[in-house]
Scaffold this active site. Structure first.
Site, PDB file in Angstrom:
ATOM      1  N   HIS A 100      41.523  43.803  39.777  1.00  0.00           N
ATOM      2  CA  HIS A 100      40.256  44.591  39.706  1.00  0.00           C
ATOM      3  C   HIS A 100      39.325  44.284  40.875  1.00  0.00           C
ATOM      4  O   HIS A 100      38.964  45.340  41.282  1.00  0.00           O
ATOM      5  CB  HIS A 100      39.465  43.566  38.699  1.00  0.00           C
TER       6      HIS A 100
HETATM    7  C1  BDR Z   1      36.388  40.668  36.286  1.00  0.00           C
HETATM    8  O1  BDR Z   1      36.135  39.734  35.621  1.00  0.00           O
HETATM    9  C2  BDR Z   1      36.647  38.604  36.245  1.00  0.00           C
HETATM   10  O2  BDR Z   1      37.490  37.779  35.490  1.00  0.00           O
HETATM   11  C3  BDR Z   1      37.506  38.939  37.529  1.00  0.00           C
HETATM   12  O3  BDR Z   1      37.371  38.283  38.568  1.00  0.00           O
HETATM   13  C4  BDR Z   1      36.811  40.504  37.612  1.00  0.00           C
HETATM   14  O4  BDR Z   1      35.707  40.395  38.661  1.00  0.00           O
HETATM   15  C5  BDR Z   1      37.103  41.439  35.633  1.00  0.00           C
HETATM   16  O5  BDR Z   1      36.658  42.122  34.254  1.00  0.00           O
END
Ligand code: BDR
Ligand code: CA
Length: 323
Positions: A253
């Site tokens: 992500h």
């Molecule tokens: C986001 O949520 C977090 O767990 C990850 O680091 C990312 O920024 C994804 O939904």
């Protein structure tokens, strides 16, 4: 682009606001390779603030960022208590997997909001790259609305054009502090949004950790162990074992929010009207985008990153970690 041309790219100046978090660490690695990191600020999200700050400092050790200031910020959402940390994906430490480490230094301050304001007012051409809940950024914009037009842009990992990952409607970073996200989306700043539907196109399977491990350096081995845990979570949530677990795609992500400004040619962008839902009983924390073909273009202010050359983006992330 050739290697020579790659080295001639202008490195954007960025302030990374983060909650490390496995993929946050990878994003810091990508930014270390392709950006000038002006500062790192931390926020509670994946784990409590004390953990995300320690983990950000560990990341500065991993990527030789000893000169980059690190300031901790908000310990929770604007409206008080959080709905919970992301212990499934990131463990109790926020960085489960490798053996715990003690960073070589402490944070440079504990007032990230003031630090963000001062930095934006001082810097020309600065990008804010929030890859955790938007609490610090919202507080900075609330106290100093002038910074909305001072920044080049805000490249956010958060939200989704389709489904969420905490609820069916809400993605974690927005769900954790919807009021903060709503303030940022309403701030008038130039926003670039990498939501889940995009980040799931940039996903690593077991080969990613293997390549890191085979490289054999301290940094690559640490990242390999991070990925074993993180990719293992992707497999566990789907009940996969064996070869199917190895092939399970783990979305990278947070690196997307960095690559979206350093390598925009890997992505396509659609400008849309996006609002954050704060009141809905089923939809709190949802990023609601007006995707109607006849939507009023004058209202469309968010550059939503909608598709990626996934394999190339994953290769860019891996390459940045092979130190
Ligand atoms: C986001 O949520 C977090 O767990 C990850 O680091 C990312 O920024 C994804 O939904
Ligand atoms: Ca994050």
């Amino acid at each position: 682009m050739t290697v020579a041309a790659e080295s001639e790219r202008i490195r954007p100046r960025v302030l990374i606001d983060c909650d490390p978090g496995h993929d946050d660490v990878l994003a810091i690695g990508v930014a270390a390779r392709h950006c000038h990191i002006v500062a790192i600020t931390t926020v509670a999200g994946n784990s409590p603030l004390v953990n995300t700050t320690r983990n950000a400092l560990i990341a500065t050790d991993l990527f030789a960022l000893g000169q980059v200031p690190v300031h901790s910020g908000a310990a929770g959402p604007l409206n008080g208590s959080s709905g919970g940390f992301a212990t499934g994906a990131h463990g109790r430490s926020g960085l489960d997997g490798p053996l715990p480490r003690t960073p070589s230094r402490g944070a440079d301050g504990d007032d990230a909001v003031s630090f963000i304001i001062e930095t934006v007012r001082r810097e020309e051409g600065l990008w804010l790259v929030p890859i955790g809940p938007l609490t610090n950024i919202a507080l900075a914009l609330r106290r100093a609305p002038d910074i909305a037009s001072r920044v080049t842009g805000i490249s956010i990992m958060g939200g989704s054009l389709t489904h969420g990952n905490v609820t069916s409607a809400a993605e974690f970073n927005i769900w954790f502090d919807p009021e903060a996200a709503a303030e940022v989306f309403n701030s008038g700043a130039a926003l670039r949004m990498c939501g889940l539907d995009l980040t799931h196109q940039v996903a690593a399977d077991g080969r990613f950790a293997d390549a890191l491990s085979a490289h054999g350096t301290d940094t690559s081995q640490f990242c390999a162990e991070l990925m074993h845990f993180y990719q293992g979570y992707a497999a566990r949530t789907q009940g996969l074992t064996g070869e199917a677990a190895y092939a399970a795609p783990a979305p990278l992500h947070d690196p997307c929010a960095v690559l979206a400004i350093t390598h925009p040619e890997l992505f396509s962008i659609q400008r849309l009207h996006v609002v954050v839902e704060t009141a809905g009983t089923q939809t709190r924390g949802m990023t609601h985008a007006d995707t109607r073909p006849w939507a009023n273009p004058a209202e469309a202010t968010v550059d939503v990153v909608v598709s990626a050359d996934g394999p190339r983006a994953v290769a860019m992330v891996l390459d940045a970690l092979l130190l």
